[in-house]
Structures are given as structure tokens and as C-alpha cells.
Write a protein that holds these residues in place. Structure first.
Motif, PDB file in Angstrom:
ATOM      1  N   UNK A 216       1.027  -1.160   0.200  1.00  0.00           N
ATOM      2  CA  UNK A 216       0.011  -0.022  -0.415  1.00  0.00           C
ATOM      3  C   UNK A 216       0.813   1.327  -0.349  1.00  0.00           C
ATOM      4  N   UNK A 217       0.367   2.309  -0.364  1.00  0.00           N
ATOM      5  CA  UNK A 217       1.323   3.457  -0.306  1.00  0.00           C
ATOM      6  C   UNK A 217       2.110   4.254   0.688  1.00  0.00           C
ATOM      7  N   UNK A 218       0.574   3.401   1.623  1.00  0.00           N
ATOM      8  CA  UNK A 218       2.139   4.044   3.170  1.00  0.00           C
ATOM      9  C   UNK A 218       2.724   3.366   3.237  1.00  0.00           C
TER      10      UNK A 218
ATOM     11  N   UNK B  41      16.579   5.890  -6.623  1.00  0.00           N
ATOM     12  CA  UNK B  41      16.735   5.285  -7.383  1.00  0.00           C
ATOM     13  C   UNK B  41      15.433   3.657  -7.966  1.00  0.00           C
ATOM     14  N   UNK B  42      14.907   3.504  -6.558  1.00  0.00           N
ATOM     15  CA  UNK B  42      13.775   2.615  -6.522  1.00  0.00           C
ATOM     16  C   UNK B  42      12.373   3.455  -6.512  1.00  0.00           C
ATOM     17  N   UNK B  43      12.484   4.680  -6.798  1.00  0.00           N
ATOM     18  CA  UNK B  43      11.194   5.398  -7.022  1.00  0.00           C
ATOM     19  C   UNK B  43      11.024   4.828  -8.592  1.00  0.00           C
TER      20      UNK B  43
ATOM     21  N   UNK C 194       2.230   4.784  -9.459  1.00  0.00           N
ATOM     22  CA  UNK C 194       2.270   4.764  -8.092  1.00  0.00           C
ATOM     23  C   UNK C 194       2.867   5.239  -7.261  1.00  0.00           C
ATOM     24  N   UNK C 195       4.491   5.792  -8.816  1.00  0.00           N
ATOM     25  CA  UNK C 195       5.925   6.362  -7.809  1.00  0.00           C
ATOM     26  C   UNK C 195       5.110   7.796  -7.623  1.00  0.00           C
ATOM     27  N   UNK C 196       4.007   8.232  -8.402  1.00  0.00           N
ATOM     28  CA  UNK C 196       3.524   9.559  -8.069  1.00  0.00           C
ATOM     29  C   UNK C 196       3.490   9.600  -6.941  1.00  0.00           C
ATOM     30  N   UNK C 197       2.360   9.076  -5.841  1.00  0.00           N
ATOM     31  CA  UNK C 197       1.532   8.876  -4.521  1.00  0.00           C
ATOM     32  C   UNK C 197       2.689   8.744  -4.220  1.00  0.00           C
ATOM     33  N   UNK C 198       3.395   7.766  -3.712  1.00  0.00           N
ATOM     34  CA  UNK C 198       4.708   7.650  -2.909  1.00  0.00           C
ATOM     35  C   UNK C 198       5.114   8.611  -2.923  1.00  0.00           C
ATOM     36  N   UNK C 199       5.757   9.536  -3.851  1.00  0.00           N
ATOM     37  CA  UNK C 199       6.670  10.790  -3.572  1.00  0.00           C
ATOM     38  C   UNK C 199       5.864  11.904  -3.514  1.00  0.00           C
ATOM     39  N   UNK C 200       4.692  12.188  -3.395  1.00  0.00           N
ATOM     40  CA  UNK C 200       3.212  12.433  -2.232  1.00  0.00           C
ATOM     41  C   UNK C 200       3.501  12.191  -1.439  1.00  0.00           C
ATOM     42  N   UNK C 201       3.826  11.172  -0.655  1.00  0.00           N
ATOM     43  CA  UNK C 201       3.494  11.115   0.804  1.00  0.00           C
ATOM     44  C   UNK C 201       5.201  11.535   1.091  1.00  0.00           C
TER      45      UNK C 201
END
Length: 468
Positions: free
Chosen positions: A103-105, A121-123, A130-137
Motif C-alpha cells: 500500500x502507498x503508506x 533509484x527505486x522510485x 504508484x511512484x507519483x503517489x508515494x512521492x507525494x507521501x
């Protein structure tokens, strides 16, 4: 008459299967073996320990056996630093695939445990969406509510019928409906994003007539929290209102949701940090067993030096009253007793006040009430301690004057410790410092020096040989 047990019934019960070792899982090399190991090893700490026993090559082999479900089950239950150790030994594309399964969180929390370069690198290798969502967090401060939220939540519109809402939820399989609650928002295409309007439960949707509008079922009185709010405040808000989930809202827009699981993690982290600070050290960013001696030194040495320098006050006080000690040697016998009593009393009070501040039941405006309460309590304590101190000194045969000095000094030190211990955490909060640092060693060190001054001042009043 003798009753004979059938032979089949006399057979020993089947023994439970031997738990599968993780080394055996790698040797067997099947996905089913991984599933069995996960079923037999539900404890996250045991899983982390078993992973730590594998070589890098074995970890890579294990990762090759994971599917999205088992990857989520394994990495999602490990602490972020243990999960990060897995990512360290696999290739970047494989690491990105593992993070994608979370999950993103959970993904954001795991990536925070990686070095900046490795995280980037992983992002970069993850799916773009999904990368954009996680970067936002990851863009939110680490201790904020938004950093711990799940941004993928189930939503419906108020103008939908119940039938349309259920169809909409079926079309959102990847989104979370926390604790059976569905969030009602405005049109996501509207300017500024979807605004939170209310919530409706799955139960209401299931029981309602299919043609009934969601607007007729939704509840509008929703407790929310702003994204920049401290995570501890958000956790306390969810607990105080007995909520199943807490929406994170900015300018009316729904950004994500905090759940009960998130709150449990936050409460555990904050309690751990407070306990470490009360011991006179800075919190660590890694689990204790993963901390190097150098890291432990860095986290402890600053406060140890501060306390060491502060403790020199005690030596200076003893040196200043050297003549009194030489004149009445019996005074020396009670120095550890008196300063220990003051330190213990102060530590009790700071621990109580800090916890009350952490739970929100005490604020800066309550300083007067706190001091009055603790000084009144301190008076009752000081009378008791003074009586016991006088009795102890009398039974040691040090004379009436010294016994009276010990009793009066003990009471005065307890009262003094009560006053400064009740104020110190509030003053630290006032100047922007964590009040947890104001308990334990710090309050003990302060009371040691000032308590000796009180002791010898009282001695001069009551002991004839000192001019009393």
C-alpha cells in the motif's frame, strides 16, 4: 465388566508438523513453501530474525519466490529497516517491484528507511502512477499526519443511487474502505480536487433500497485532521473520538485516511521516543538491535555531557560547605539520602505531568493548577518523609540537632522538587523543547545541587556548632 478400547483409538495423536525453517524454504524453492512459512511464522520479529540469518544470495532466491500477495504479506509486516535490508541485496527493478506490491503508506514508510540515492533509484523504477503517489507521501514531514495516511480510499458521490455506489466500489478494487466506511466526496474533476462531504457505511449501503440516494444516507459530521498536524495529535484525535478511520483534509479536499493500524504504530513510536528521552538520550531512527555502537554513542553523549557538566554543581556545593562537613561529620551520612529523595520525588512528578501533556489533558494554560496540585501533594509527602528521616537519624544516634536538620531539610527538598518538577516540563514546552527531556536524569541532577544548598542552609539554622 472391563471395557476394551479399540486399537484405532489407542493410537497416539498425530504430531503437529515441524515448523518450516526459512533456509528450507529457499532450498525447496517453491511459492507454496513460502506460503507455509508465512502461515507458521506470524510474528514479525521472528520473520525479521529468520531473514537476517540468510545470506545475500539466499535472500535473492527467496525474493524470486514471492508473488505480489506474499511480498505484501512479508514486507508489510516487517519493520521498515528490516524490510530495507531485503531491498539492499536485490536489483533496483526487483526492489521497485517489491515496493509496488505494498500500500502507498507502507511503501513510503519503507522508502524512508533507505538512503536518499537508493530511494531515488527505486522510485524511478516503480510504476509512474504508484511512484507519483508515494512521492507525494514522502514530500510531507516525517512526523505529520499526511506522511502516515493511505491516499487510496474508496469514495462515492452524493448524487449516486445506492446501486450506482455499489457498482462504483466494485470498480475500485485497489482502494481501501477502512473499517467499512466509504467517504462521500464531490466530483473529482471539480477545481481543487474532490471535497469531503461526509461518509456512509457499507452496512447502510447493503441494507438500503437500491434507488435511494447516497446523500440521504451519508453522515456529514465527520472529524478530520489537517495534513501538517503532528502524527501524535492525529492519533490522539482518532482515539478520543473512538473513530475507525480519520480523514486527512486540506482546504476541504480529501487527501487520504489514517486507520487504527496507523494509530497503533504511531502510539508505539511516540511512547518509545518519550521513554528514550526520559532516560536522557535522543531517539534512534532504527531498531535497537540494528543500531551500531557509534550510533548509540551519538544519541547518548550529548545529554550525558550536559548532565555531567550540570552535576559538577553538586561537587561545587560540597566544596563550598567543606567546613560544615568537617565540623559535623554526621551531616555527610545523610547527603545521599536527601538528594536521592528529592530526585525520586521530582522524577515521579515529571513522569506524571509529561504523560498528561502527551494525552492532551494538561496544557500550558494549566500550569497554575498543576503547580498547586503538586505542591499540595508535595506537602503531604514532605511531612511523611520528614518524619521517617527524623526517626532514621535519631536511631543512628547522631543527636537531636542533626536529626532535626535532616527532617526539616528532607521536607524542604521534597517541596522544592515538587515545585520545579511540576513547572519544568511546561517551561520546556513553552520554549519549544520536548518536555520528555525534563524528567529523569535532568531533574535529578538539578535537585541534587539545589538540595544540598537547602540541606546545609538548614544545618546552619539548627546546629549550634555551625552557629545555629
Amino acid at each position: 465388566m472391563t471395557r476394551h478400547t479399540p486399537a484405532l483409538a489407542r493410537r497416539p495423536a498425530a504430531q503437529p508438523p515441524t515448523p518450516l525453517d526459512l533456509h528450507d524454504v529457499v532450498a525447496i524453492g517453491t511459492r507454496r513453501a513460502v506460503e507455509v512459512w508465512l502461515e507458521q511464522t506470524p510474528d514479525p520479529r521472528r520473520r525479521a530474525d529468520d531473514l537476517a540469518d540468510l545470506s545475500d544470495a539466499q535472500v535473492r532466491s527467496l525474493v524470486g519466490l514471492l508473488d505480489p500477495a506474499t511480498a505484501d504479506e512479508l514486507l508489510g509486516t516487517l519493520d521498515p529497516h528490516a524490510a530495507a535490508e531485503v531491498l539492499h541485496v536485490v536489483s533496483v527493478p526487483v526492489a521497485a517491484g517489491l515496493v509496488d506490491s505494498l500500500d502507498p503508506d507502507e511503501a513510503a514508510e519503507l522508502l524512508r528507511a533507505l538512503p536518499d540515492a537508493e530511494r531515488a533509484d527505486v522510485l524511478g523504477a516503480m510504476r509512474v502512477v504508484r511512484s507519483a503517489v508515494v512521492r507525494g507521501l514522502l514530500a510531507w514531514p516525517d512526523d505529520s499526519a499526511a506522511a502516515r495516511m493511505n491516499p487510496e480510499v474508496a469514495t462515492v458521490r452524493p448524487t449516486m443511487t445506492v446501486r450506482e455506489a455499489v457498482d462504483e466500489l466494485r470498480a475500485q478494487p485497489d482502494r481501501t474502505a477502512d473499517a467499512g466506511e466509504v467517504w462521500v466526496t464531490s466530483d473529482p474533476a471539480a477545481e481543487g480536487g474532490p471535497a469531503l462531504l461526509g461518509l456512509v457505511t457499507f452496512r447502510d449501503l447493503v441494507l438500503a433500497a437500491p434507488e435511494l440516494l447516497v446523500a440521504d444516507l451519508m453522515r456529514e459530521d465527520v472529524v478530520t485532521v489537517e495534513p501538517t498536524a503532528d502524527q501524535e495529535r492525529a492519533a490522539r484525535l482518532l482515539q478520543d473520538h473512538r473513530l475507525a478511520a480519520l480523514p486527512v483534509v486540506a482546504d476541504g479536499q480529501l487527501l487520504g485516511v489514517l486507520t487504527g493500524d496507523d494509530v497503533a504504530d504511531i502510539v508505539e513510536e511516540e511512547a518509545t521516543e518519550d521513554a528514550v528521552r526520559q532516560g536522557g538520550a535522543a531517539p534512534m531512527d532504527v531498531p535497537y538491535l540494528r543500531a551500531s555502537p557509534l550510533l548509540l554513542w551519538r544519541k547518548r553523549i550529548v545529554w550525558l555531557l550536559v548532565l555531567f557538566v550540570t552535576a559538577t554543581i553538586t561537587s561545587s556545593v560540597l566544596q563550598y560547605y567543606e567546613d560544615e562537613l568537617e565540623t559535623v561529620i554526621a551531616l555527610t551520612l545523610f547527603v545521599p539520602l536527601l538528594i536521592g529523595a528529592g530526585g525520586n520525588a521530582g522524577t515521579q512528578i515529571t513522569a506524571t505531568v509529561i504523560r498528561a501533556m502527551a494525552t492532551g489533558s494538561v496544557r500550558l494554560r494549566d500550569a497554575g493548577r498543576v503547580v498547586r496540585k503538586e505542591v499540595t501533594t508535595g506537602f503531604l509527602v514532605c511531612v511523611t518523609i520528614a518524619a521517617v528521616g527524623w526517626l532514621r537519624a535519631w536511631t543512628m544516634g547522631v543527636g537531636g540537632e542533626v536529626a532535626l536538620t535532616v527532617a526539616v531539610a528532607a521536607g524542604a527538598i521534597i517541596l522544592w522538587a515538587s515545585m520545579i518538577a511540576s513547572l519544568l516540563p511546561l517551561l520546556l514546552r513553552k520554549v519549544g523543547l520536548d518536555p520528555a527531556v525534563g524528567s529523569g536524569p535532568l531533574i535529578t541532577t538539578l535537585v541534587d545541587g539545589t538540595g544540598l544548598i537547602i540541606y546545609f542552609t538548614v544545618a546552619r539554622w539548627f546546629i549550634t556548632a555551625l552557629g545555629g
